[in-house]
Scaffold this motif. Sequence first.
Motif, PDB file in Angstrom:
ATOM      1  N   LEU A  48      28.494   6.335  32.633  1.00  0.00           N
ATOM      2  CA  LEU A  48      27.860   5.227  33.338  1.00  0.00           C
ATOM      3  C   LEU A  48      26.705   5.769  34.163  1.00  0.00           C
ATOM      4  O   LEU A  48      26.853   6.785  34.856  1.00  0.00           O
ATOM      5  CB  LEU A  48      28.888   4.556  34.262  1.00  0.00           C
ATOM      6  CG  LEU A  48      28.433   3.289  34.984  1.00  0.00           C
ATOM      7  CD1 LEU A  48      28.393   2.102  34.028  1.00  0.00           C
ATOM      8  CD2 LEU A  48      29.362   2.979  36.154  1.00  0.00           C
ATOM      9  N   THR A  49      25.563   5.092  34.117  1.00  0.00           N
ATOM     10  CA  THR A  49      24.409   5.548  34.888  1.00  0.00           C
ATOM     11  C   THR A  49      24.057   4.604  36.027  1.00  0.00           C
ATOM     12  O   THR A  49      23.466   5.024  37.021  1.00  0.00           O
ATOM     13  CB  THR A  49      23.173   5.692  33.987  1.00  0.00           C
ATOM     14  OG1 THR A  49      22.912   4.437  33.357  1.00  0.00           O
ATOM     15  CG2 THR A  49      23.404   6.759  32.925  1.00  0.00           C
ATOM     16  N   ALA A  50      24.398   3.322  35.866  1.00  0.00           N
ATOM     17  CA  ALA A  50      24.020   2.346  36.896  1.00  0.00           C
ATOM     18  C   ALA A  50      24.811   1.064  36.670  1.00  0.00           C
ATOM     19  O   ALA A  50      25.421   0.863  35.607  1.00  0.00           O
ATOM     20  CB  ALA A  50      22.523   2.048  36.846  1.00  0.00           C
ATOM     21  N   VAL A  90      21.706  -0.839  40.493  1.00  0.00           N
ATOM     22  CA  VAL A  90      22.098   0.151  41.502  1.00  0.00           C
ATOM     23  C   VAL A  90      22.595   1.401  40.775  1.00  0.00           C
ATOM     24  O   VAL A  90      23.540   1.332  39.986  1.00  0.00           O
ATOM     25  CB  VAL A  90      23.218  -0.401  42.412  1.00  0.00           C
ATOM     26  CG1 VAL A  90      23.584   0.623  43.485  1.00  0.00           C
ATOM     27  CG2 VAL A  90      22.789  -1.720  43.056  1.00  0.00           C
ATOM     28  N   PRO A  91      21.976   2.556  41.027  1.00  0.00           N
ATOM     29  CA  PRO A  91      22.389   3.774  40.313  1.00  0.00           C
ATOM     30  C   PRO A  91      23.748   4.280  40.775  1.00  0.00           C
ATOM     31  O   PRO A  91      24.191   3.973  41.891  1.00  0.00           O
ATOM     32  CB  PRO A  91      21.281   4.776  40.660  1.00  0.00           C
ATOM     33  CG  PRO A  91      20.695   4.287  41.928  1.00  0.00           C
ATOM     34  CD  PRO A  91      20.836   2.792  41.919  1.00  0.00           C
ATOM     35  N   VAL A  92      24.402   5.048  39.929  1.00  0.00           N
ATOM     36  CA  VAL A  92      25.661   5.698  40.280  1.00  0.00           C
ATOM     37  C   VAL A  92      25.469   6.505  41.570  1.00  0.00           C
ATOM     38  O   VAL A  92      24.468   7.192  41.744  1.00  0.00           O
ATOM     39  CB  VAL A  92      26.128   6.616  39.134  1.00  0.00           C
ATOM     40  CG1 VAL A  92      27.168   7.615  39.618  1.00  0.00           C
ATOM     41  CG2 VAL A  92      26.692   5.796  37.979  1.00  0.00           C
ATOM     42  N   GLY A  93      26.436   6.361  42.477  1.00  0.00           N
ATOM     43  CA  GLY A  93      26.382   7.098  43.736  1.00  0.00           C
ATOM     44  C   GLY A  93      25.745   6.325  44.871  1.00  0.00           C
ATOM     45  O   GLY A  93      25.874   6.731  46.039  1.00  0.00           O
ATOM     46  N   ALA A  94      25.070   5.217  44.574  1.00  0.00           N
ATOM     47  CA  ALA A  94      24.429   4.425  45.621  1.00  0.00           C
ATOM     48  C   ALA A  94      25.352   3.281  46.037  1.00  0.00           C
ATOM     49  O   ALA A  94      26.208   2.833  45.276  1.00  0.00           O
ATOM     50  CB  ALA A  94      23.089   3.878  45.139  1.00  0.00           C
ATOM     51  N   ALA A  95      25.143   2.799  47.258  1.00  0.00           N
ATOM     52  CA  ALA A  95      25.984   1.720  47.780  1.00  0.00           C
ATOM     53  C   ALA A  95      25.469   0.365  47.314  1.00  0.00           C
ATOM     54  O   ALA A  95      24.265   0.110  47.291  1.00  0.00           O
ATOM     55  CB  ALA A  95      26.009   1.776  49.298  1.00  0.00           C
ATOM     56  N   SER A  96      26.406  -0.475  46.939  1.00  0.00           N
ATOM     57  CA  SER A  96      26.048  -1.853  46.576  1.00  0.00           C
ATOM     58  C   SER A  96      26.510  -2.848  47.632  1.00  0.00           C
ATOM     59  O   SER A  96      26.093  -3.997  47.634  1.00  0.00           O
ATOM     60  CB  SER A  96      26.703  -2.213  45.237  1.00  0.00           C
ATOM     61  OG  SER A  96      28.116  -2.109  45.329  1.00  0.00           O
ATOM     62  N   LEU A  97      27.378  -2.401  48.514  1.00  0.00           N
ATOM     63  CA  LEU A  97      27.961  -3.315  49.508  1.00  0.00           C
ATOM     64  C   LEU A  97      28.351  -2.513  50.742  1.00  0.00           C
ATOM     65  O   LEU A  97      28.960  -1.438  50.627  1.00  0.00           O
ATOM     66  CB  LEU A  97      29.220  -3.978  48.908  1.00  0.00           C
ATOM     67  CG  LEU A  97      30.141  -4.743  49.850  1.00  0.00           C
ATOM     68  CD1 LEU A  97      29.430  -5.999  50.372  1.00  0.00           C
ATOM     69  CD2 LEU A  97      31.432  -5.134  49.145  1.00  0.00           C
ATOM     70  N   ILE A  98      27.982  -3.019  51.914  1.00  0.00           N
ATOM     71  CA  ILE A  98      28.437  -2.421  53.171  1.00  0.00           C
ATOM     72  C   ILE A  98      28.985  -3.543  54.054  1.00  0.00           C
ATOM     73  O   ILE A  98      28.323  -4.566  54.241  1.00  0.00           O
ATOM     74  CB  ILE A  98      27.311  -1.669  53.911  1.00  0.00           C
ATOM     75  CG1 ILE A  98      26.763  -0.540  53.037  1.00  0.00           C
ATOM     76  CG2 ILE A  98      27.822  -1.111  55.230  1.00  0.00           C
ATOM     77  CD1 ILE A  98      25.595   0.214  53.678  1.00  0.00           C
TER      78      ILE A  98
END
Lengths: 153, 88
Positions: A48-50, A90-98
């Motif tokens: 998976l990349t994103a 959203v790329p792998v490792g990045a936050a999508s929700l806080i």
Amino acid sequence: MITLHVGQAPLDLPVLESFGLEKYGDDGVGALVIFAGVVRRASQSPALTAMTYDGHPRLIARGFERLEHALREQQPAAWNASVQFRLGRVPVGAASLIIATISAHRPAAYEMNRAILEGIKLYSPIWKCEHFEDGQNTWLDGRSLREPPRETP
Amino acid sequence: MTRSVEVFGTLRSFIFDGECRLQLADSALPEEVREALVAFARAREHVTSGLRAILDRSVIAADDRILREDEPIGNGAILAILPPVCGG
């Protein structure tokens, strides 16, 4: 692994400013809980990349009004929260929700943080598409809004 | 009357730009919106295999409200077709 830092320097909480929560600093706040949802690199092939997050902003906002109303009845202690969604790719490792929650004591801050997350998972009109390194894209199946939810917030 | 209809999630695989214009009366029910979307996709030779099954599990929204199956779409609201949701 637990990474530990012990010292006398002020602890850095930049998220307070980004959420506008710093204004609650003199209002008896004793606990801040932050949850971040991150796009996970699963051990699968192809990798998976994103992830693309698609959403209906007006219905998301309407759902949050209902969710907050329900949670205010569930948790009578004073609390406030701030939620940030990232839509789009959203790329792998990045936050999508806080999700950040504050309250006078940690039980309410923890409880409401988790309750908001579960409410989002259950009710929010958000759709996810996985992108793989071989170029494939797959929209994930989910819960039909024609069916009653399995649980309430 | 021509109405602009947004689609989301996996429905974007069928309606490539995420929005379409459908001929719908104000009295149209959600099921008629589904049928109109299938006809729209077929007319443009988009792949429609599996589309009907997804629509059967989708709801129709007018502005920020999800319509009941016996509720007409009415006049003026922005329509959207919402497939099964994943949550955040």
